[in-house]
Motif scaffolding. Structure first.
Motif, PDB file in Angstrom:
ATOM      1  N   LYS A  36       3.534  11.243 -10.662  1.00 50.93           N
ATOM      2  CA  LYS A  36       3.126  10.541  -9.441  1.00 50.93           C
ATOM      3  C   LYS A  36       2.041   9.502  -9.728  1.00 50.93           C
ATOM      4  O   LYS A  36       2.163   8.347  -9.329  1.00 50.93           O
ATOM      5  CB  LYS A  36       2.636  11.544  -8.390  1.00 50.93           C
ATOM      6  CG  LYS A  36       3.689  12.528  -7.923  1.00 50.93           C
ATOM      7  CD  LYS A  36       3.165  13.494  -6.868  1.00 50.93           C
ATOM      8  CE  LYS A  36       2.087  14.426  -7.346  1.00 50.93           C
ATOM      9  NZ  LYS A  36       2.499  15.446  -8.311  1.00 50.93           N
ATOM     10  N   THR A  37       0.994   9.917 -10.411  1.00 48.68           N
ATOM     11  CA  THR A  37      -0.107   8.999 -10.705  1.00 48.68           C
ATOM     12  C   THR A  37       0.353   7.860 -11.613  1.00 48.68           C
ATOM     13  O   THR A  37      -0.027   6.708 -11.411  1.00 48.68           O
ATOM     14  CB  THR A  37      -1.282   9.756 -11.353  1.00 48.68           C
ATOM     15  OG1 THR A  37      -1.749  10.749 -10.435  1.00 48.68           O
ATOM     16  CG2 THR A  37      -2.423   8.822 -11.703  1.00 48.68           C
ATOM     17  N   ILE A  40       2.188   5.400  -9.470  1.00 48.96           N
ATOM     18  CA  ILE A  40       1.239   4.679  -8.618  1.00 48.96           C
ATOM     19  C   ILE A  40       0.514   3.611  -9.435  1.00 48.96           C
ATOM     20  O   ILE A  40       0.312   2.492  -8.962  1.00 48.96           O
ATOM     21  CB  ILE A  40       0.255   5.659  -7.945  1.00 48.96           C
ATOM     22  CG1 ILE A  40       0.999   6.491  -6.899  1.00 48.96           C
ATOM     23  CG2 ILE A  40      -0.933   4.913  -7.318  1.00 48.96           C
ATOM     24  CD1 ILE A  40       0.210   7.664  -6.337  1.00 48.96           C
ATOM     25  N   THR A  44       0.478  -0.286  -8.419  1.00 46.44           N
ATOM     26  CA  THR A  44      -0.772  -1.005  -8.145  1.00 46.44           C
ATOM     27  C   THR A  44      -0.899  -2.241  -9.041  1.00 46.44           C
ATOM     28  O   THR A  44      -1.380  -3.282  -8.593  1.00 46.44           O
ATOM     29  CB  THR A  44      -2.014  -0.107  -8.305  1.00 46.44           C
ATOM     30  OG1 THR A  44      -2.074   0.404  -9.628  1.00 46.44           O
ATOM     31  CG2 THR A  44      -2.004   1.027  -7.307  1.00 46.44           C
ATOM     32  N   HIS A  74      -5.806   4.807  -3.115  1.00 46.11           N
ATOM     33  CA  HIS A  74      -5.038   5.865  -3.779  1.00 46.11           C
ATOM     34  C   HIS A  74      -5.751   7.186  -3.498  1.00 46.11           C
ATOM     35  O   HIS A  74      -6.904   7.364  -3.876  1.00 46.11           O
ATOM     36  CB  HIS A  74      -4.975   5.580  -5.285  1.00 46.11           C
ATOM     37  CG  HIS A  74      -4.279   6.633  -6.074  1.00 46.11           C
ATOM     38  ND1 HIS A  74      -4.292   6.616  -7.451  1.00 46.11           N
ATOM     39  CD2 HIS A  74      -3.546   7.710  -5.725  1.00 46.11           C
ATOM     40  CE1 HIS A  74      -3.598   7.666  -7.908  1.00 46.11           C
ATOM     41  NE2 HIS A  74      -3.145   8.337  -6.859  1.00 46.11           N
ATOM     42  N   PHE A 102      -1.598   5.002  -0.950  1.00 45.60           N
ATOM     43  CA  PHE A 102      -0.727   5.879  -1.731  1.00 45.60           C
ATOM     44  C   PHE A 102      -1.347   7.265  -1.732  1.00 45.60           C
ATOM     45  O   PHE A 102      -2.492   7.430  -2.153  1.00 45.60           O
ATOM     46  CB  PHE A 102      -0.568   5.364  -3.158  1.00 45.60           C
ATOM     47  CG  PHE A 102      -0.060   3.942  -3.221  1.00 45.60           C
ATOM     48  CD1 PHE A 102       0.994   3.528  -2.419  1.00 45.60           C
ATOM     49  CD2 PHE A 102      -0.629   3.031  -4.079  1.00 45.60           C
ATOM     50  CE1 PHE A 102       1.471   2.223  -2.475  1.00 45.60           C
ATOM     51  CE2 PHE A 102      -0.156   1.720  -4.154  1.00 45.60           C
ATOM     52  CZ  PHE A 102       0.891   1.310  -3.348  1.00 45.60           C
TER      53      PHE A 102
END
Length: 136
Positions: A36-37, A40, A44, A74, A102
């Motif tokens: 997930k990170t 993201i 970004t 985030h 997010f």
């Protein structure tokens, strides 16, 4: 939209997500280690965030500025005990700001999510690839 990809393809996947015109609030669901990170971070970067980004696991929210001077948020709300803690940190102001938000572990704050949002469900496959399902 469903996409299965390797980590080497993550930038292309991020482009596909943004090209699908998701809502500005995106919930990222999936188990720890699903990526997930990492996803993201790729998104970004495409939105114009320069420099390092990281998971806000301990700070709950990281704010980034894009090259056109817009804020992007985030969240990692995994450590929250309840929705009151999110309200105490002012999460509603972020979520209704009109900026990109997010959110990892959004299932911890279901009653605080705005009506307009998109969801990215992520899973880690046995072959090391990831599969995402985007619902706009």
């Amino acid at each position: 939209m469903e996409i299965t990809f390797s980590l080497e393809q993550i930038n292309e996947v991020a482009k596909q997500i943004l090209n699908s015109n998701p809502k500005k609030v995106i919930l990222f669901n999936g188990p720890m280690g699903a990526g997930k990170t990492t996803l993201i971070k790729a998104i970004t970067k495409l939105l114009g965030v320069e420099g390092a980004t990281s998971s806000p696991t301990f700070s709950l929210v990281n704010e980034y500025l894009t090259t056109d001077n817009k804020s992007l948020y985030h969240f990692d709300v995994y450590r929250l005990k309840n929705e009151t803690e999110a309200l105490d940190m002012g999460i509603d102001e972020y979520l209704y700001s009109g900026n990109w938000c997010f959110i990892e572990w959004a299932e911890k704050i279901p009653n605080l999510i705005p009506e307009a949002y998109s969801i990215i469900e992520m899973k880690l496959n046995t072959d090391g690839k990831r599969t995402i399902q985007l619902t706009c």
